[in-house]
Scaffold this active site. Sequence first.
Site, PDB file in Angstrom:
ATOM      1  N   TYR A 133       1.090  -1.304   0.063  1.00 55.38           N
ATOM      2  CA  TYR A 133       0.546  -0.174  -0.100  1.00 55.38           C
ATOM      3  C   TYR A 133       0.949   1.083  -0.177  1.00 55.38           C
ATOM      4  CZ  TYR A 133      -3.584   3.196   1.739  1.00 55.38           C
ATOM      5  OH  TYR A 133      -4.533   4.146   2.042  1.00 55.38           O
ATOM      6  N   LYS A 162      -1.159  -0.988  -4.164  1.00 56.49           N
ATOM      7  CA  LYS A 162      -2.509  -0.086  -4.988  1.00 56.49           C
ATOM      8  C   LYS A 162      -1.398   1.582  -3.766  1.00 56.49           C
ATOM      9  CE  LYS A 162      -5.795   1.692  -0.928  1.00 56.49           C
ATOM     10  NZ  LYS A 162      -5.747   2.547  -1.077  1.00 56.49           N
ATOM     11  N   ASP A 188      -9.881   7.771  -6.033  1.00 62.13           N
ATOM     12  CA  ASP A 188     -10.803   7.134  -7.272  1.00 62.13           C
ATOM     13  C   ASP A 188     -10.475   8.888  -8.324  1.00 62.13           C
ATOM     14  OD1 ASP A 188     -10.938   6.120  -4.787  1.00 62.13           O
ATOM     15  OD2 ASP A 188     -12.814   6.700  -3.994  1.00 62.13           O
TER      16      ASP A 188
HETATM   17  O1  MN9 Z   1      -8.390   4.293  -0.452  1.00 66.16           O
HETATM   18  C1  MN9 Z   1      -8.873   6.904  -0.538  1.00 66.16           C
HETATM   19  N1  MN9 Z   1      -7.871   6.778  -0.160  1.00 66.16           N
HETATM   20  C2  MN9 Z   1      -7.218   7.407   1.019  1.00 66.16           C
HETATM   21  C3  MN9 Z   1      -8.832   4.956  -1.242  1.00 66.16           C
HETATM   22  O2  MN9 Z   1      -8.287   7.603   1.574  1.00 66.16           O
HETATM   23  C4  MN9 Z   1      -6.143   7.669   1.562  1.00 66.16           C
HETATM   24  C5  MN9 Z   1      -9.103   7.477  -2.273  1.00 66.16           C
HETATM   25  O3  MN9 Z   1     -10.519   6.071  -2.079  1.00 66.16           O
HETATM   26  C6  MN9 Z   1     -10.015   8.101  -1.296  1.00 66.16           C
HETATM   27  O4  MN9 Z   1     -10.295   8.394  -0.186  1.00 66.16           O
HETATM   28  C7  MN9 Z   1     -10.511   9.198  -2.432  1.00 66.16           C
HETATM   29  C8  MN9 Z   1     -10.633  10.739  -2.225  1.00 66.16           C
HETATM   30  O5  MN9 Z   1      -9.657  11.246  -1.942  1.00 66.16           O
HETATM   31  O6  MN9 Z   1     -10.411   9.735  -3.667  1.00 66.16           O
END
Ligand code: MN9
Length: 288
Positions: A133, A162, A188
């Site tokens: 990660y 990831k 995302d």
């Molecule tokens: O898991 C998420 N990463 C974090 C992935 O929260 C650090 C993303 O989905 C974000 O929440 C999203 C919004 O910035 O892209």
Amino acid sequence: MMNGIFTALLTPFNADYSINEKSLEKLIKYNLDSGVHGFYIGGSTGESMLMSKEERKRIFALVKNCSGGTVPLIAHVGAISTDDALDMAREAKKLGYDAVSAVAPFYYSFPLEAIIKYYTDIAHEADLPVYIYNFPAGNGFGLTPDVAEKIFSLDTHFAGIKHTSNDLFAIRQFKNRIRDITVFNGYDEICLAGLSMGADGAIGSTYNFMGKKFVRLYNAFCSGDLELAEKLQAEACRIIEVMCRFGVFQCEKEILTLMGIDMGPCRRPFLPLDDSGKREMKNLLDLI
Ligand code: MN9
């Protein structure tokens, strides 16, 4: 090899901050109905760093029990302590998880050799595919293509990354330099950009409630319908932009609560969503 849209599962809490098991089951069902291709359990989105090791293992078991074995499950076991990470990795293996993932150990600015040893210890102990990660903004360690190449050469369990970073070039470098690697895009709001740089899929928090939209985006991308993929990414970005202003996880929980799955608060020190945030989330509902 894994690919597609994986929901980084949120953890619903009761008002007293205990785990809301009923809502967790509902959330999993809702996501399976949305067509997501897998789940990433106990990561940043799941508030794992605000949970005890026992609670994290409990979540692994609950998700395994109610996800029905139809989609792959990745357990995030990352911790500041190698022993804690190994303990959770053993549990994931015992429960029949498909893979584990781990953020690099943090806080003490461990030297690179220590971080590499942490990962090879996990790979050895879990005896499952391992997804690193990479979350430089969260834990201060950025996985470069050179370091990734080195780590992947040390143990055949390393399966992928990831990649929660805006460094899109790195995705292409990981893909070009490491044979058979699977890369998941992590932010995302740049999902389509990540896919176009070679990512095999995406793991994200907004898929908890926008799984359908992102599965469509992924399918559109794979079938070469870039116009549709761009349109869907633009729609999602309009929603994510507002959420970033108020706190992403609080907003996701509010939206799902409005949709009928009671998600409760985020654990402290996350602040509760204020009234204007709640109003904005109501306004966003039609765009989802
Ligand atoms: O898991 C998420 N990463 C974090 C992935 O929260 C650090 C993303 O989905 C974000 O929440 C999203 C919004 O910035 O892209």
